[in-house]
Design a protein around this motif. Sequence first.
Motif, PDB file in Angstrom:
ATOM      1  N   HIS A   1       2.348   6.794 -14.460  1.00  0.00           N
ATOM      2  CA  HIS A   1       2.928   6.527 -13.139  1.00  0.00           C
ATOM      3  C   HIS A   1       2.875   5.046 -12.783  1.00  0.00           C
ATOM      4  CE1 HIS A   1      -1.131   6.287 -11.310  1.00  0.00           C
ATOM      5  NE2 HIS A   1      -0.525   5.785 -10.241  1.00  0.00           N
ATOM      6  N   ILE A   2       1.890   4.331 -13.310  1.00  0.00           N
ATOM      7  CA  ILE A   2       1.817   2.910 -12.965  1.00  0.00           C
ATOM      8  C   ILE A   2       2.941   2.128 -13.633  1.00  0.00           C
ATOM      9  CG2 ILE A   2      -0.678   3.010 -12.547  1.00  0.00           C
ATOM     10  CD1 ILE A   2      -1.118   1.551 -15.126  1.00  0.00           C
TER      11      ILE A   2
ATOM     12  N   GLU B   1       9.313  -7.778  -7.264  1.00  0.00           N
ATOM     13  CA  GLU B   1       8.312  -8.105  -8.265  1.00  0.00           C
ATOM     14  C   GLU B   1       6.884  -7.940  -7.746  1.00  0.00           C
ATOM     15  OE1 GLU B   1       7.227 -11.855 -11.168  1.00  0.00           O
ATOM     16  OE2 GLU B   1       9.261 -11.689 -10.371  1.00  0.00           O
ATOM     17  N   ASN B   2       6.641  -8.281  -6.473  1.00  0.00           N
ATOM     18  CA  ASN B   2       5.285  -8.130  -5.927  1.00  0.00           C
ATOM     19  C   ASN B   2       4.859  -6.665  -5.913  1.00  0.00           C
ATOM     20  OD1 ASN B   2       5.226 -10.868  -5.599  1.00  0.00           O
ATOM     21  ND2 ASN B   2       5.055 -10.840  -3.378  1.00  0.00           N
ATOM     22  N   ASN B   3       5.779  -5.777  -5.551  1.00  0.00           N
ATOM     23  CA  ASN B   3       5.467  -4.351  -5.575  1.00  0.00           C
ATOM     24  C   ASN B   3       5.247  -3.864  -7.003  1.00  0.00           C
ATOM     25  OD1 ASN B   3       7.233  -4.701  -2.977  1.00  0.00           O
ATOM     26  ND2 ASN B   3       6.029  -2.840  -2.692  1.00  0.00           N
ATOM     27  N   ALA B   4       6.075  -4.362  -7.920  1.00  0.00           N
ATOM     28  CA  ALA B   4       5.935  -3.976  -9.325  1.00  0.00           C
ATOM     29  C   ALA B   4       4.542  -4.353  -9.828  1.00  0.00           C
ATOM     30  CB  ALA B   4       7.017  -4.649 -10.168  1.00  0.00           C
ATOM     31  N   ARG B   5       4.115  -5.555  -9.489  1.00  0.00           N
ATOM     32  CA  ARG B   5       2.788  -6.023  -9.891  1.00  0.00           C
ATOM     33  C   ARG B   5       1.694  -5.090  -9.376  1.00  0.00           C
ATOM     34  NH1 ARG B   5       0.164 -11.738  -9.960  1.00  0.00           N
ATOM     35  NH2 ARG B   5      -1.964 -11.265  -9.303  1.00  0.00           N
ATOM     36  N   ILE B   6       1.784  -4.728  -8.093  1.00  0.00           N
ATOM     37  CA  ILE B   6       0.771  -3.853  -7.489  1.00  0.00           C
ATOM     38  C   ILE B   6       0.773  -2.484  -8.167  1.00  0.00           C
ATOM     39  CG2 ILE B   6       0.126  -2.615  -5.368  1.00  0.00           C
ATOM     40  CD1 ILE B   6      -0.656  -5.621  -5.383  1.00  0.00           C
ATOM     41  N   CYS B   7       1.954  -1.993  -8.545  1.00  0.00           N
ATOM     42  CA  CYS B   7       2.009  -0.709  -9.259  1.00  0.00           C
ATOM     43  C   CYS B   7       1.146  -0.755 -10.516  1.00  0.00           C
ATOM     44  CB  CYS B   7       3.450  -0.350  -9.614  1.00  0.00           C
ATOM     45  SG  CYS B   7       4.449   0.151  -8.195  1.00  0.00           S
ATOM     46  N   LEU B   8       1.105  -1.902 -11.190  1.00  0.00           N
ATOM     47  CA  LEU B   8       0.291  -2.029 -12.400  1.00  0.00           C
ATOM     48  C   LEU B   8      -1.172  -2.325 -12.100  1.00  0.00           C
ATOM     49  CD1 LEU B   8       2.273  -3.921 -15.193  1.00  0.00           C
ATOM     50  CD2 LEU B   8       1.868  -1.490 -14.931  1.00  0.00           C
ATOM     51  N   THR B   9      -1.450  -3.124 -11.082  1.00  0.00           N
ATOM     52  CA  THR B   9      -2.830  -3.579 -10.871  1.00  0.00           C
ATOM     53  C   THR B   9      -3.681  -2.627 -10.043  1.00  0.00           C
ATOM     54  OG1 THR B   9      -2.288  -4.906  -8.892  1.00  0.00           O
ATOM     55  CG2 THR B   9      -2.162  -6.014 -11.052  1.00  0.00           C
ATOM     56  N   HIS B  10      -3.074  -1.733  -9.277  1.00  0.00           N
ATOM     57  CA  HIS B  10      -3.856  -0.957  -8.305  1.00  0.00           C
ATOM     58  C   HIS B  10      -4.915  -0.057  -8.946  1.00  0.00           C
ATOM     59  CE1 HIS B  10      -1.000   2.430  -9.046  1.00  0.00           C
ATOM     60  NE2 HIS B  10      -2.018   3.188  -8.640  1.00  0.00           N
ATOM     61  N   SER B  11      -4.725   0.354 -10.165  1.00  0.00           N
ATOM     62  CA  SER B  11      -5.681   1.255 -10.824  1.00  0.00           C
ATOM     63  C   SER B  11      -6.760   0.531 -11.617  1.00  0.00           C
ATOM     64  CB  SER B  11      -4.935   2.205 -11.775  1.00  0.00           C
ATOM     65  OG  SER B  11      -4.176   3.135 -11.057  1.00  0.00           O
ATOM     66  N   PHE B  12      -6.734  -0.784 -11.603  1.00  0.00           N
ATOM     67  CA  PHE B  12      -7.608  -1.524 -12.512  1.00  0.00           C
ATOM     68  C   PHE B  12      -8.409  -2.638 -11.828  1.00  0.00           C
ATOM     69  CE2 PHE B  12      -4.066   0.127 -15.076  1.00  0.00           C
ATOM     70  CZ  PHE B  12      -4.790   0.918 -15.947  1.00  0.00           C
ATOM     71  N   PRO B  13      -9.338  -2.300 -10.950  1.00  0.00           N
ATOM     72  CA  PRO B  13     -10.217  -3.347 -10.440  1.00  0.00           C
ATOM     73  C   PRO B  13     -11.068  -3.910 -11.582  1.00  0.00           C
ATOM     74  CG  PRO B  13     -11.082  -1.215  -9.838  1.00  0.00           C
ATOM     75  CD  PRO B  13      -9.712  -0.979 -10.448  1.00  0.00           C
TER      76      PRO B  13
ATOM     77  N   TYR C   1       6.094   0.282 -11.842  1.00  0.00           N
ATOM     78  CA  TYR C   1       6.405  -1.111 -12.185  1.00  0.00           C
ATOM     79  C   TYR C   1       7.892  -1.251 -12.526  1.00  0.00           C
ATOM     80  CZ  TYR C   1       6.569  -5.463 -14.830  1.00  0.00           C
ATOM     81  OH  TYR C   1       6.920  -6.712 -15.295  1.00  0.00           O
ATOM     82  N   ASN C   2       8.365  -0.395 -13.418  1.00  0.00           N
ATOM     83  CA  ASN C   2       9.767  -0.479 -13.845  1.00  0.00           C
ATOM     84  C   ASN C   2      10.720  -0.223 -12.684  1.00  0.00           C
ATOM     85  OD1 ASN C   2       9.140  -1.114 -16.525  1.00  0.00           O
ATOM     86  ND2 ASN C   2       8.982   1.039 -17.105  1.00  0.00           N
ATOM     87  N   TYR C   3      10.417   0.758 -11.859  1.00  0.00           N
ATOM     88  CA  TYR C   3      11.284   1.079 -10.722  1.00  0.00           C
ATOM     89  C   TYR C   3      11.343  -0.086  -9.739  1.00  0.00           C
ATOM     90  CZ  TYR C   3      13.211   3.440  -6.655  1.00  0.00           C
ATOM     91  OH  TYR C   3      13.990   3.774  -5.567  1.00  0.00           O
ATOM     92  N   MET C   4      10.208  -0.652  -9.406  1.00  0.00           N
ATOM     93  CA  MET C   4      10.189  -1.753  -8.449  1.00  0.00           C
ATOM     94  C   MET C   4      10.852  -3.005  -9.023  1.00  0.00           C
ATOM     95  SD  MET C   4       8.840  -1.136  -5.349  1.00  0.00           S
ATOM     96  CE  MET C   4      10.145   0.079  -5.353  1.00  0.00           C
TER      97      MET C   4
ATOM     98  N   GLY D   1       0.814  -1.217   0.000  1.00  0.00           N
ATOM     99  CA  GLY D   1       0.000   0.000   0.000  1.00  0.00           C
ATOM    100  C   GLY D   1       0.845   1.264   0.000  1.00  0.00           C
ATOM    101  N   MET D   2       1.913   1.251   0.768  1.00  0.00           N
ATOM    102  CA  MET D   2       2.792   2.420   0.859  1.00  0.00           C
ATOM    103  C   MET D   2       3.443   2.777  -0.471  1.00  0.00           C
ATOM    104  SD  MET D   2       4.932   1.766   4.369  1.00  0.00           S
ATOM    105  CE  MET D   2       6.094   3.115   4.078  1.00  0.00           C
ATOM    106  N   LEU D   3       3.664   1.767  -1.304  1.00  0.00           N
ATOM    107  CA  LEU D   3       4.450   1.987  -2.525  1.00  0.00           C
ATOM    108  C   LEU D   3       3.647   1.845  -3.810  1.00  0.00           C
ATOM    109  CD1 LEU D   3       7.732   0.125  -1.473  1.00  0.00           C
ATOM    110  CD2 LEU D   3       7.248   2.579  -1.364  1.00  0.00           C
ATOM    111  N   HIS D   4       2.312   1.759  -3.718  1.00  0.00           N
ATOM    112  CA  HIS D   4       1.537   1.504  -4.935  1.00  0.00           C
ATOM    113  C   HIS D   4       1.669   2.618  -5.973  1.00  0.00           C
ATOM    114  CE1 HIS D   4      -1.572   3.946  -2.879  1.00  0.00           C
ATOM    115  NE2 HIS D   4      -2.053   4.172  -4.103  1.00  0.00           N
ATOM    116  N   ASP D   5       1.887   3.856  -5.538  1.00  0.00           N
ATOM    117  CA  ASP D   5       2.040   4.995  -6.459  1.00  0.00           C
ATOM    118  C   ASP D   5       3.493   5.456  -6.569  1.00  0.00           C
ATOM    119  OD1 ASP D   5      -0.592   5.415  -7.341  1.00  0.00           O
ATOM    120  OD2 ASP D   5      -1.067   6.779  -5.686  1.00  0.00           O
ATOM    121  N   ILE D   6       4.443   4.581  -6.275  1.00  0.00           N
ATOM    122  CA  ILE D   6       5.850   4.990  -6.241  1.00  0.00           C
ATOM    123  C   ILE D   6       6.333   5.531  -7.588  1.00  0.00           C
ATOM    124  CG2 ILE D   6       6.858   2.720  -6.773  1.00  0.00           C
ATOM    125  CD1 ILE D   6       8.126   5.211  -4.085  1.00  0.00           C
ATOM    126  N   GLY D   7       5.630   5.198  -8.662  1.00  0.00           N
ATOM    127  CA  GLY D   7       5.989   5.734  -9.977  1.00  0.00           C
ATOM    128  C   GLY D   7       5.832   7.238 -10.067  1.00  0.00           C
TER     129      GLY D   7
END
Length: 193
Positions: A70-71, A84-96, A75-78, A54-60
């Motif tokens: 930003h997603i 990899e788990n954080n990278a995945r969340i960076c991509l998925t958090h905006s797309f329920p 993803y690339n930064y993580m 949760g803390m890093l979902h918008d790290i982009g």
Amino acid sequence: MKVPTIEQAESFLLEAGELNPGPWVLHNRVAGICAKTIAEQCNDIDSNEAQILGMLHDIGRRCGATDMKHILDGYNYMMEQGFENNARICLTHSFPYKDVKAYNGQNDCNELETKFIQDFLNNIEYNDYDRLIQLCDAISFPTGATFIEKRLVDVVLRRGFNDLTVPKWKAFLELKTYFDKKTGQDIYKLLNV
């Protein structure tokens, strides 16, 4: 290691806030606290991992004032950091709702980047960490947890409405129902909303 330590996550967030200051940093902290609080009531979700995701979902957003990009930046930064788990969340958090066209805001990604995001979404099954961070993103203001409807209206007022906004909102509301059932209580009470 699946996710960084809480100290590493804090360091990533502090650096990102210096690179691109804004309320998004506090929003991420709130999302992390909400994720931890909800996860503590679930017997199959690690609450520390949930908080860090949760803390890093918008790290982009560390890369500057971008919109959907930003997603991908997150993803690339993580991935570069080996998380990899954080990278995945960076991509998925905006797309329920798994459609890049449902993104509220501008698609400032190029055609190949957009295809990468859509292909990624099409080729994974969401797990409870994806679902939890999607929910926590949708209930977190920089000032604290809020009702999902208030946050969704806030996003639409800032970023606009499109043909897929309603299905996306339904997906967010279904996430709330899912975690109400999973925790055995109204998450709003749990979070003192």
